[in-house]
Scaffold this active site. Structure first.
Site, PDB file in Angstrom:
ATOM      1  N   GLU A 132       0.398  23.012  25.662  1.00  9.10           N
ATOM      2  CA  GLU A 132       1.008  24.190  26.297  1.00  9.10           C
ATOM      3  C   GLU A 132       1.419  23.888  27.737  1.00  9.10           C
ATOM      4  OE1 GLU A 132       2.323  26.915  26.195  1.00  9.10           O
ATOM      5  OE2 GLU A 132       1.454  28.333  24.782  1.00  9.10           O
ATOM      6  N   ASP A 137      -1.539  32.035  30.898  1.00  3.33           N
ATOM      7  CA  ASP A 137      -1.561  33.116  31.882  1.00  3.33           C
ATOM      8  C   ASP A 137      -2.508  34.194  31.355  1.00  3.33           C
ATOM      9  OD1 ASP A 137      -0.838  34.723  34.019  1.00  3.33           O
ATOM     10  OD2 ASP A 137       1.105  35.267  33.217  1.00  3.33           O
ATOM     11  N   PHE A 168       3.836  33.233  40.098  1.00  2.00           N
ATOM     12  CA  PHE A 168       4.806  32.887  39.063  1.00  2.00           C
ATOM     13  C   PHE A 168       5.476  31.577  39.458  1.00  2.00           C
ATOM     14  CE2 PHE A 168       8.785  32.890  36.778  1.00  2.00           C
ATOM     15  CZ  PHE A 168       8.370  33.252  35.510  1.00  2.00           C
TER      16      PHE A 168
HETATM   17  P1  5GP Z   1       0.581  34.313  28.391  1.00  2.00           P
HETATM   18  O1  5GP Z   1       0.799  34.838  26.997  1.00  2.00           O
HETATM   19  O2  5GP Z   1      -0.583  33.369  28.505  1.00  2.00           O
HETATM   20  O3  5GP Z   1       0.518  35.428  29.403  1.00  2.00           O
HETATM   21  O4  5GP Z   1       1.877  33.531  28.830  1.00  2.00           O
HETATM   22  C1  5GP Z   1       2.390  32.558  28.060  1.00  2.00           C
HETATM   23  C2  5GP Z   1       3.813  32.230  28.406  1.00  2.00           C
HETATM   24  O5  5GP Z   1       4.350  33.024  29.469  1.00  2.00           O
HETATM   25  C3  5GP Z   1       3.887  30.808  28.882  1.00  2.00           C
HETATM   26  O6  5GP Z   1       3.935  29.894  27.802  1.00  2.00           O
HETATM   27  C4  5GP Z   1       5.144  30.835  29.709  1.00  2.00           C
HETATM   28  O7  5GP Z   1       6.265  30.687  28.874  1.00  2.00           O
HETATM   29  C5  5GP Z   1       5.143  32.224  30.314  1.00  2.00           C
HETATM   30  N1  5GP Z   1       4.546  32.194  31.667  1.00  2.00           N
HETATM   31  C6  5GP Z   1       3.309  32.585  32.051  1.00  2.00           C
HETATM   32  N2  5GP Z   1       3.116  32.399  33.371  1.00  2.00           N
HETATM   33  C7  5GP Z   1       4.272  31.840  33.825  1.00  2.00           C
HETATM   34  C8  5GP Z   1       4.710  31.379  35.123  1.00  2.00           C
HETATM   35  O8  5GP Z   1       4.007  31.412  36.143  1.00  2.00           O
HETATM   36  N3  5GP Z   1       5.971  30.885  35.177  1.00  2.00           N
HETATM   37  C9  5GP Z   1       6.797  30.804  34.097  1.00  2.00           C
HETATM   38  N4  5GP Z   1       8.011  30.297  34.287  1.00  2.00           N
HETATM   39  N5  5GP Z   1       6.421  31.221  32.874  1.00  2.00           N
HETATM   40  C10 5GP Z   1       5.170  31.719  32.740  1.00  2.00           C
END
Ligand code: 5GP
Length: 188
Positions: free
Chosen positions: A105, A109, A158
């Site tokens: 991965e 987040d 972010f």
């Molecule tokens: P989660 O489901 O864990 O909240 O987030 C998963 C997806 O959200 C990651 O695989 C990524 O695509 C996007 N994401 C989460 N945090 C960030 C960030 O800080 N920057 C970017 N560009 N994408 C993020």
């Protein structure tokens, strides 16, 4: 008015440099090669964000390895917020039954995307299922996920670069950074 992207000029701060990423990838590749020696390792990466990490990590692994790719999109969220609702855009192309699967991965987040993926992949009966992420943002975690390999733990910001996008751009930067505040406040 539409903003003009300035790939390098839009970066406010570099959080993880190219050198730091490359040494970490080598270290992770070594650990994985030892841990999975004599096993049947399949790396499953999640497009598009994990593409550079997957490409570098697989070449840092010195044992035989199979790879497969999935693409998921979370819908209902915004450019910087995940909704947790996951849609599979591209599924695995081969069976993983009996394999030692390592999910590769870009970033964890809230953990909602990975939580969905883990449940989905477990249903395909791999021998083992573990997780390797380049970046971990534990501050915003909503579900508890045991992560076996973590590159860097980062604060609740972010980030873009090394696969990660904002409005589908900045993925080709060789480092991980934070955009200038004004970039987020103007429409892409
Ligand atoms: P989660 O489901 O864990 O909240 O987030 C998963 C997806 O959200 C990651 O695989 C990524 O695509 C996007 N994401 C989460 N945090 C960030 C960030 O800080 N920057 C970017 N560009 N994408 C993020």
């Amino acid at each position: 008015m539409t903003r003009r992207v300035d790939l390098h000029g839009d970066i406010g701060e570099i959080l993880v440099s190219e050198d730091e990423i490359q040494s970490k990838v080598v270290e992770l590749g070594r650990r994985i090669s030892v841990d999975y020696a004599e096993r049947q390792l399949t790396l499953v990466s999640v497009l598009k964000g994990s593409l550079p990490f997957m490409a570098d990590l697989m070449r840092a692994i010195s044992i035989p390895v199979r790879i497969d790719l999935m693409e998921v999109s979370s819908y209902g969220g915004t450019a910087t917020e995940s909704s947790g609702l996951v849609r599979i855009l591209k599924d695995l192309s081969a069976t993983i039954e009996g394999d030692d699967v390592l999910i590769v991965e870009d970033i964890i987040d809230t953990g909602l995307t990975l939580n969905y993926l883990i449940r989905y992949l477990r249903g395909k009966n791999p021998a083992t299922l573990r997780i390797c992420t380049l970046l971990d943002k534990p501050a915003r975690r909503l579900v508890d996920i045991p992560v076996d390999y973590i590159g860097f733990t980062i604060p609740d910001q972010f980030v873009v670069g090394y696969g990660l996008d904002y409005g589908e751009v900045y993925r080709n930067l060789r480092f991980v950074g934070v955009l200038k505040p004004e970039v987020y406040s103007e429409p892409a």
